[in-house]
Every structure is written in C-alpha cells, then in structure tokens.
Scaffold this active site. Structure first.
Site, PDB file in Angstrom:
ATOM      1  N   TYR A  17       0.816  -1.213   0.000  1.00 21.18           N
ATOM      2  CA  TYR A  17       0.000   0.000   0.000  1.00 21.18           C
ATOM      3  C   TYR A  17       0.852   1.265   0.000  1.00 21.18           C
ATOM      4  O   TYR A  17       0.558   2.222   0.704  1.00 21.18           O
ATOM      5  CB  TYR A  17      -0.975   0.010   1.195  1.00 21.18           C
ATOM      6  CG  TYR A  17      -2.185  -0.851   0.930  1.00 21.18           C
ATOM      7  CD1 TYR A  17      -3.236  -0.361   0.165  1.00 21.18           C
ATOM      8  CD2 TYR A  17      -2.250  -2.158   1.385  1.00 21.18           C
ATOM      9  CE1 TYR A  17      -4.334  -1.157  -0.119  1.00 21.18           C
ATOM     10  CE2 TYR A  17      -3.346  -2.960   1.097  1.00 21.18           C
ATOM     11  CZ  TYR A  17      -4.375  -2.443   0.340  1.00 21.18           C
ATOM     12  OH  TYR A  17      -5.467  -3.221   0.051  1.00 21.18           O
ATOM     13  N   TYR A 144     -14.258  -4.300   3.100  1.00 20.37           N
ATOM     14  CA  TYR A 144     -12.889  -4.752   2.827  1.00 20.37           C
ATOM     15  C   TYR A 144     -12.730  -6.165   3.381  1.00 20.37           C
ATOM     16  O   TYR A 144     -12.927  -6.394   4.584  1.00 20.37           O
ATOM     17  CB  TYR A 144     -11.840  -3.830   3.448  1.00 20.37           C
ATOM     18  CG  TYR A 144     -10.440  -4.348   3.184  1.00 20.37           C
ATOM     19  CD1 TYR A 144      -9.858  -4.212   1.924  1.00 20.37           C
ATOM     20  CD2 TYR A 144      -9.731  -5.038   4.170  1.00 20.37           C
ATOM     21  CE1 TYR A 144      -8.610  -4.734   1.655  1.00 20.37           C
ATOM     22  CE2 TYR A 144      -8.474  -5.562   3.902  1.00 20.37           C
ATOM     23  CZ  TYR A 144      -7.925  -5.402   2.652  1.00 20.37           C
ATOM     24  OH  TYR A 144      -6.682  -5.923   2.379  1.00 20.37           O
ATOM     25  N   ASP A 236     -17.073 -11.927   8.729  1.00 17.60           N
ATOM     26  CA  ASP A 236     -15.637 -11.624   8.704  1.00 17.60           C
ATOM     27  C   ASP A 236     -15.242 -10.937  10.015  1.00 17.60           C
ATOM     28  O   ASP A 236     -15.420  -9.729  10.181  1.00 17.60           O
ATOM     29  CB  ASP A 236     -15.345 -10.726   7.492  1.00 17.60           C
ATOM     30  CG  ASP A 236     -13.880 -10.328   7.395  1.00 17.60           C
ATOM     31  OD1 ASP A 236     -13.119 -10.554   8.358  1.00 17.60           O
ATOM     32  OD2 ASP A 236     -13.503  -9.763   6.352  1.00 17.60           O
ATOM     33  N   LYS A 265      -5.529 -11.793  11.961  1.00 19.74           N
ATOM     34  CA  LYS A 265      -5.063 -10.613  12.708  1.00 19.74           C
ATOM     35  C   LYS A 265      -4.781 -10.904  14.199  1.00 19.74           C
ATOM     36  O   LYS A 265      -3.733 -11.423  14.513  1.00 19.74           O
ATOM     37  CB  LYS A 265      -6.041  -9.456  12.538  1.00 19.74           C
ATOM     38  CG  LYS A 265      -6.028  -8.920  11.113  1.00 19.74           C
ATOM     39  CD  LYS A 265      -6.478  -7.483  11.021  1.00 19.74           C
ATOM     40  CE  LYS A 265      -6.090  -6.880   9.697  1.00 19.74           C
ATOM     41  NZ  LYS A 265      -7.193  -6.727   8.750  1.00 19.74           N
TER      42      LYS A 265
HETATM   43  C1  PLP Z   1      -7.234  -7.162   7.243  1.00 22.71           C
HETATM   44  C2  PLP Z   1      -8.562  -7.702   6.876  1.00 22.71           C
HETATM   45  C3  PLP Z   1      -8.683  -8.774   5.984  1.00 22.71           C
HETATM   46  C4  PLP Z   1      -7.507  -9.386   5.266  1.00 22.71           C
HETATM   47  O1  PLP Z   1      -6.598  -9.971   6.129  1.00 22.71           O
HETATM   48  P1  PLP Z   1      -5.069 -10.137   5.668  1.00 22.71           P
HETATM   49  O2  PLP Z   1      -4.450 -10.995   6.698  1.00 22.71           O
HETATM   50  O3  PLP Z   1      -4.497  -8.754   5.620  1.00 22.71           O
HETATM   51  O4  PLP Z   1      -5.076 -10.768   4.312  1.00 22.71           O
HETATM   52  C5  PLP Z   1      -9.954  -9.273   5.741  1.00 22.71           C
HETATM   53  N1  PLP Z   1     -11.040  -8.736   6.335  1.00 22.71           N
HETATM   54  C6  PLP Z   1     -10.956  -7.705   7.188  1.00 22.71           C
HETATM   55  C7  PLP Z   1     -12.204  -7.181   7.842  1.00 22.71           C
HETATM   56  C8  PLP Z   1      -9.732  -7.132   7.477  1.00 22.71           C
HETATM   57  O5  PLP Z   1      -9.657  -6.077   8.292  1.00 22.71           O
END
Ligand code: PLP
Length: 423
Positions: A17, A144, A236, A265
């Site tokens: 990025y 996202y 998600d 994460k």
């Molecule tokens: C960061 C993120 C992703 C992607 O995760 P990565 O480990 O960076 O590929 C997917 N969904 C959400 C809501 C995120 O914040």
C-alpha cells in the site's frame, strides 16, 4: 551490505500500500516492547494502531515467545493433509468453545484474505455439491475483505480494485442496514435471492473503509432475512475478533447466527501469520460424502502451522485473563470520555466508537477520502510526537494493544486535541 537500514531497504524492498516514488520516510524498527516500537535512531513510538490491527498484548510478549520457542524445538512444521498435531487440535477446541454454538469445524490457512477465500469456496461449493446453481454474492458497499482475487471481488470497488475490475466476480453491493433503509435492502435481496450463494460482511465495524459502524440489531435483522432466503452467511471477524469491540467477538452482540466465520489478525496476538475459517455442521455435511469430488480442494503449505497455532493458544490464554479483560474495559471507558470531548470540537465532523476502536472524522470542507491530504499532514505529525497513528484520509482512528497504559492513552488524546487546534 553497506549503508543505513533505510538505504538498504530502498534498494531491495517494495512495501505494501505504498507509492514507492517519494516514499522517503520508511522507518526501520529494531525492537518492540509492550505498546512501544523503537527505531534505529532510538526514537520510541506508541503503537496506537496495533501494527495494522494485529497486536493484542504488546510487542515481543515474553510468554508467547517462550511458548513458540518451546514448540520450535518440539515440532516446527508438519504437512496437515494426512497428519495432525496437538496445537491445532487444542486451538480448534478452545476457539470453538468461545464461538456461537453452531460453529463446529475449523479450516486453517495463514492469513485473513485466504480465510475469506476458503469461506467463499465453502459457500459456493455447498450449493454446487447439491446440484444448485447459486454463484452470486452479496456484500456491503465500502467493505474490505482482503487483497487476493476472491477477497478483492467481495470488497467495495475503488482505486485499489480498478486495474482488475473486469476480472472480479459478480457481487451485489448493498448499503449497511439502518432502521430506515432495511425494507429497501430486502427488495434488492429479493431480486437476486435465488442466485445468491452467500452474504459476506464485516460485523459492526467496516475497518478499512474508515471505521464505519452500524447497529448489531439492524445487522441481525438483515442476517435473519438472508437465512430465510437460503443465503449463507459469512461473518468476517478478522479485524473485530478477539476483544476489539469490547466483547470477545462481534458475534457476542448479534442475535442471529452466521454459517461461516473468518479469523486472523488478533488470532495469534499479532505474533505470527495464521488464518482460520470456522463453519457449522450444515456446511461441513454438504462436503462429507462417499463422492471424493465433493471434498474441499484447498490447502496451503503452512496450513495450521504448529508454531502459529501455539502462538494463538498462548495469546488466547492471555486474552482470557482477568487482567486483560479489565484492560479492555478500561480502554473502552477512556475512549468514551475522550469521544465525549471530541464531539464538542468544531474541527470534528463525526466521532465513532465500538469498544476499543475509536475514530474521528476531521472536518475538511471536502468529501471524506482515503486520498485526502490530511493523511500526509497528520501521519508525520503524530510520528514526530512519538505516536504511530495511520489516518485513513481525514479519519484518525485508535486501535491500541490492550496493554497500553492510561498515561499513554492520555498523551495520545492530548496530542490529537493539539493537532485539531493547531493544524
Ligand atoms: C485485514 C482484513 C482482511 C484481510 O486480512 P489479511 O491478513 O491482511 O489478508 C480481511 N477482512 C478484514 C475485515 C480485514 O480487516
């Protein structure tokens, strides 16, 4: 290998990025401790964004380090097809115990985007295995879900996706639900209902879009509506999971169940890359068959890395300690007090909080945008004050690690107020 770390980095590394032209200010970090990062010149930064929202208990946590190093000397890696290991078994057991009771199976990957890819494959193939053609996907505008092609397809369209837009699959984008628009959303869903395989959403907080928030009651209604139309639900929790919202999972605010959930994460406390996708028995059973072709054909070399699973086990132990849960509530309270102050500031357009996540929109007189000049002004300003904040355009947000002290929070709040008054 001559030159400073900065010079050597510029010669060989391409950063995420980042427009590399003009990117002069890439900072070498030489060590971390708790909420602090230290650069090669001895400067200290408070990591107020948990290093892209991953760090839960602080950097270089000794307990996680100890557990991972023991595991390194015991079993560092083994193929996860045909083999298994205790860290993955224990992690699945421990995590499923904390999730909504319909979540029964865990599929491992190694990052958030691939956890989403697996979730999409589970849902699309769920219908395929039953001879049904449901291939469209429902998602929120401005969502996202990651940067691989499937995850990118279900993310909102923008400059990020523009070069690839013809290669992305078909997604119906809807607004986040409110009491006022929910009937309009139902009408859109009805229009495509028979073709929709699944609905994928970030519950409560749309992180990358600028910490946009919606109400759990409204989301629950939308989820129920989809469920009644046979549309599978992919939740998600990659960003919001593991305490960020003030409760362990966003699911803990919702009255409706999802079919599939994605995590990454904070899963390992931010120490190692790991992703996972959980699902209900209903999903699992659509693949469980005498027909070999009905299997889920997906896997990564480092599926269920024993090291990353061990880091996740250690992080979850720390997360469930009384002290950590108290820290989370302490941050929520401090944020609430600061948010009340911010709401009175003439330079602030909007203030949003969900648990330990706090965001303020800086009034610029222009439309809110990721490419707002405010980022280029604010980011170096906060760094010069020893704080790592990474505004999304004109949106300043805090996602601190849970070990951050009240003093450091007070200093960050004060610095934000100073910026609002002086820039
Ligand atoms: C960061 C993120 C992703 C992607 O995760 P990565 O480990 O960076 O590929 C997917 N969904 C959400 C809501 C995120 O914040």
């Amino acid at each position: 290998m001559s030159g400073t770390l900065r010079e050597r980095d510029r010669k060989v590394n391409w950063h995420p990025y980042t427009q590399m032209k003009g990117a002069e200010d890439i900072i070498p970090i030489v060590r971390g401790n708790g909420a602090y990062l230290y650069d090669d010149k001895g400067n200290r930064y408070i990591d107020a964004v948990s290093s892209w929202w991953v760090t839960l208990h602080g950097h270089a946590h000794p307990y996680i380090a100890e557990r991972v190093s023991e595991q390194l000397l015991t079993l560092e890696q083994v193929i996860f097809a045909g083999f298994t290991h205790e860290p993955a078994i224990r992690l699945s057991e421990n995590l499923l115990r904390l999730l909504p009771s319909n979540q029964k199976k865990v599929f491992y990957t190694d990052n958030g985007s691939t956890a989403i890819e697996v979730a999409l494959k589970m849902c699309i193939q769920y219908h395929y295995n039953q001879g049904l053609k449901r291939t469209k996907i429902l998602a929120f505008k401005n969502s996202y879900h990651g940067d691989t092609f499937g995850a990118m397809s279900v993310s909102g369209r923008g400059v990020w996706t523009a070069p690839f837009v013809d290669m992305l699959f078909e997604v119906i984008f809807i607004d986040v639900p409110t009491e006022a628009n929910i009937n309009t959303l139902f009408i859109t869903i009805d229009q495509y209902a028979d073709e929709l395989a699944c609905f994928v959403y970030e519950p409560l907080v749309q992180g990358a879009a600028g910490m946009l928030m919606h109400k759990p009651e409204d989301l629950s209604i939308l989820m129920e509506y989809c469920r009644n139309k046979g549309i599978l639900l992919i939740q998600d929790e990659i960003f919001v999971g593991f305490g960020r919202t003030g409760r362990l999972f966003a699911a803990d605010y919702l009255s409706a169940y999802s079919d599939v959930m994605c995590f990454s994460k904070g899963l390992t406390g931010g120490t190692m890359p790991l992703g996972l996708t959980t699902c209900s028995d209903v999903i699992y059973e659509a693949f469980y068959s005498d027909d070999k072709k009905k299997a889920l054909f997906h896997g990564h070399s480092f599926t269920a890395s024993p090291l990353a699973c061990t880091a996740a086990l250690a992080s979850m132990e720390l997360l469930l300690q009384e002290r950590t849960l108290e820290n989370i509530q302490r941050i929520v309270l401090q944020h609430e007090r600061f948010a009340a102050k911010l709401r009175l500031h003439h330079q602030v357009e909007d203030v949003r909080q969900q648990g330990t996540i706090l965001a303020l929109e800086w009034r610029t007189g222009e439309e809110t945008s990721y490419f707002s000049d405010m980022h280029d002004k604010l980011y170096p300003y906060f760094l010069s004050k020893g704080i790592l904040l990474r505004p999304l355009g004109n949106i300043i947000y805090l996602v601190p690690p849970y070990c951050i002290t009240d003093d450091d929070l007070a200093y960050i709040y004060e610095t934000i107020l100073e910026a609002l008054d002086s820039l």
